[in-house]
Write a protein that holds these residues in place. Structure first.
Motif, PDB file in Angstrom:
ATOM      1  N   MET A   1       0.826  -1.176   0.000  1.00  0.00           N
ATOM      2  CA  MET A   1       0.000   0.000   0.000  1.00  0.00           C
ATOM      3  C   MET A   1       0.875   1.246   0.000  1.00  0.00           C
ATOM      4  SD  MET A   1      -3.341  -0.535   2.198  1.00  0.00           S
ATOM      5  CE  MET A   1      -4.592  -1.337   1.258  1.00  0.00           C
ATOM      6  N   TYR A   2       0.315   2.299  -0.495  1.00  0.00           N
ATOM      7  CA  TYR A   2       1.033   3.570  -0.600  1.00  0.00           C
ATOM      8  C   TYR A   2       0.599   4.517   0.516  1.00  0.00           C
ATOM      9  CZ  TYR A   2       2.496   1.903  -5.142  1.00  0.00           C
ATOM     10  OH  TYR A   2       3.053   1.165  -6.151  1.00  0.00           O
ATOM     11  N   ARG A   3       1.556   5.334   0.939  1.00  0.00           N
ATOM     12  CA  ARG A   3       1.268   6.257   2.038  1.00  0.00           C
ATOM     13  C   ARG A   3       0.776   7.618   1.556  1.00  0.00           C
ATOM     14  NH1 ARG A   3       3.139   5.328   7.118  1.00  0.00           N
ATOM     15  NH2 ARG A   3       3.447   7.562   7.367  1.00  0.00           N
ATOM     16  N   ASN A   4       1.412   8.166   0.541  1.00  0.00           N
ATOM     17  CA  ASN A   4       1.055   9.504   0.068  1.00  0.00           C
ATOM     18  C   ASN A   4       0.758   9.456  -1.423  1.00  0.00           C
ATOM     19  OD1 ASN A   4       1.411  10.957   2.551  1.00  0.00           O
ATOM     20  ND2 ASN A   4       3.596  10.558   2.311  1.00  0.00           N
ATOM     21  N   ILE A   5      -0.520   9.525  -1.736  1.00  0.00           N
ATOM     22  CA  ILE A   5      -0.970   9.425  -3.121  1.00  0.00           C
ATOM     23  C   ILE A   5      -1.450  10.788  -3.590  1.00  0.00           C
ATOM     24  CG2 ILE A   5      -2.634   8.363  -4.686  1.00  0.00           C
ATOM     25  CD1 ILE A   5      -2.612   5.897  -2.915  1.00  0.00           C
ATOM     26  N   LEU A   6      -1.022  11.142  -4.780  1.00  0.00           N
ATOM     27  CA  LEU A   6      -1.425  12.394  -5.402  1.00  0.00           C
ATOM     28  C   LEU A   6      -2.327  12.082  -6.590  1.00  0.00           C
ATOM     29  CD1 LEU A   6      -1.158  15.482  -5.776  1.00  0.00           C
ATOM     30  CD2 LEU A   6       0.860  15.006  -7.207  1.00  0.00           C
ATOM     31  N   ILE A   7      -3.456  12.785  -6.659  1.00  0.00           N
ATOM     32  CA  ILE A   7      -4.364  12.648  -7.794  1.00  0.00           C
ATOM     33  C   ILE A   7      -4.519  14.021  -8.437  1.00  0.00           C
ATOM     34  CG2 ILE A   7      -6.603  11.843  -8.624  1.00  0.00           C
ATOM     35  CD1 ILE A   7      -6.959  10.447  -5.891  1.00  0.00           C
ATOM     36  N   PRO A   8      -3.818  14.267  -9.543  1.00  0.00           N
ATOM     37  CA  PRO A   8      -4.044  15.510 -10.274  1.00  0.00           C
ATOM     38  C   PRO A   8      -5.409  15.429 -10.962  1.00  0.00           C
ATOM     39  CG  PRO A   8      -1.923  14.530 -10.850  1.00  0.00           C
ATOM     40  CD  PRO A   8      -2.712  13.507 -10.099  1.00  0.00           C
ATOM     41  N   VAL A   9      -6.234  16.442 -10.782  1.00  0.00           N
ATOM     42  CA  VAL A   9      -7.592  16.404 -11.336  1.00  0.00           C
ATOM     43  C   VAL A   9      -7.866  17.647 -12.163  1.00  0.00           C
ATOM     44  CG1 VAL A   9      -8.525  14.934  -9.505  1.00  0.00           C
ATOM     45  CG2 VAL A   9      -8.568  17.412  -9.231  1.00  0.00           C
ATOM     46  N   ASP A  10      -8.740  17.481 -13.148  1.00  0.00           N
ATOM     47  CA  ASP A  10      -9.137  18.612 -13.989  1.00  0.00           C
ATOM     48  C   ASP A  10     -10.554  19.080 -13.653  1.00  0.00           C
ATOM     49  OD1 ASP A  10     -10.809  16.694 -15.072  1.00  0.00           O
ATOM     50  OD2 ASP A  10      -9.920  16.759 -17.068  1.00  0.00           O
ATOM     51  N   ALA A  30      -2.400   4.959   7.575  1.00  0.00           N
ATOM     52  CA  ALA A  30      -1.066   5.544   7.672  1.00  0.00           C
ATOM     53  C   ALA A  30      -0.720   6.531   6.558  1.00  0.00           C
ATOM     54  CB  ALA A  30      -0.029   4.416   7.659  1.00  0.00           C
ATOM     55  N   GLY A  31      -1.653   6.829   5.689  1.00  0.00           N
ATOM     56  CA  GLY A  31      -1.296   7.687   4.571  1.00  0.00           C
ATOM     57  C   GLY A  31      -2.320   8.752   4.286  1.00  0.00           C
ATOM     58  N   ALA A  32      -2.132   9.409   3.152  1.00  0.00           N
ATOM     59  CA  ALA A  32      -3.024  10.489   2.760  1.00  0.00           C
ATOM     60  C   ALA A  32      -3.208  10.495   1.254  1.00  0.00           C
ATOM     61  CB  ALA A  32      -2.461  11.824   3.220  1.00  0.00           C
TER      62      ALA A  32
END
Length: 139
Positions: A1-10, A30-32
């Motif tokens: 699993m990933y702790r810090n995920i970024l979702i660029p959105v339009d 444990a993440g965001a």
């Protein structure tokens, strides 16, 4: 699993699959998850000349981001939002590097097989090549 995920959105509903995918990959304990929208600025026009216009776009974006962030929070995720101004690809890559993002999830379109070279300049392709972390493109 990933702790810090970024979702660029339009800010379109086309981002739903990227958000759903990020939720499956995130560690809610444990993440965001960060939703990022970049308002593209005009390259040859000083920011100040368009400041009122950019401010209006920013206010609209903040409302949409807040609604989506709240929905993630209600599902148990630590979620936050960010709004930047500039050129989309460099801003996304810079944000990922400075915020210790370990996965970027963004939507991508299907390449035009008849004209593949025309599709290589897309935002998703640029981010995938330049990002300092893993990138997952979803369709």
């Amino acid at each position: 699993m990933y702790r810090n995920i970024l979702i660029p959105v339009d800010l379109s509903e086309k981002n739903a699959l990227a958000v759903e995918t990020a939720q499956r990959l995130a560690d809610p304990q444990a993440g965001a998850i960060t939703l990022l929208h970049v308002i593209e600025t005009l390259r040859d026009v000083p920011f100040e000349e368009m400041e009122d216009f950019y401010r209006e776009l920013g206010e609209q974006a903040e409302r949409t981001l807040a609604r989506w962030t709240e929905a993630l929070t209600e599902r148990g995720f630590a979620a936050q939002q960010a709004l930047l101004f500039g050129q989309r690809s460099p801003e996304i890559v810079r944000f990922a590097a400075t915020q210790q993002i370990d996965l970027i999830v963004l939507r991508s379109h299907v390449l035009d097989r008849a004209h593949p070279a025309e599709s290589f300049g897309t935002l998703s392709h640029q981010v995938a090549l330049l990002a300092p972390c893993s990138v997952l493109l979803v369709r």
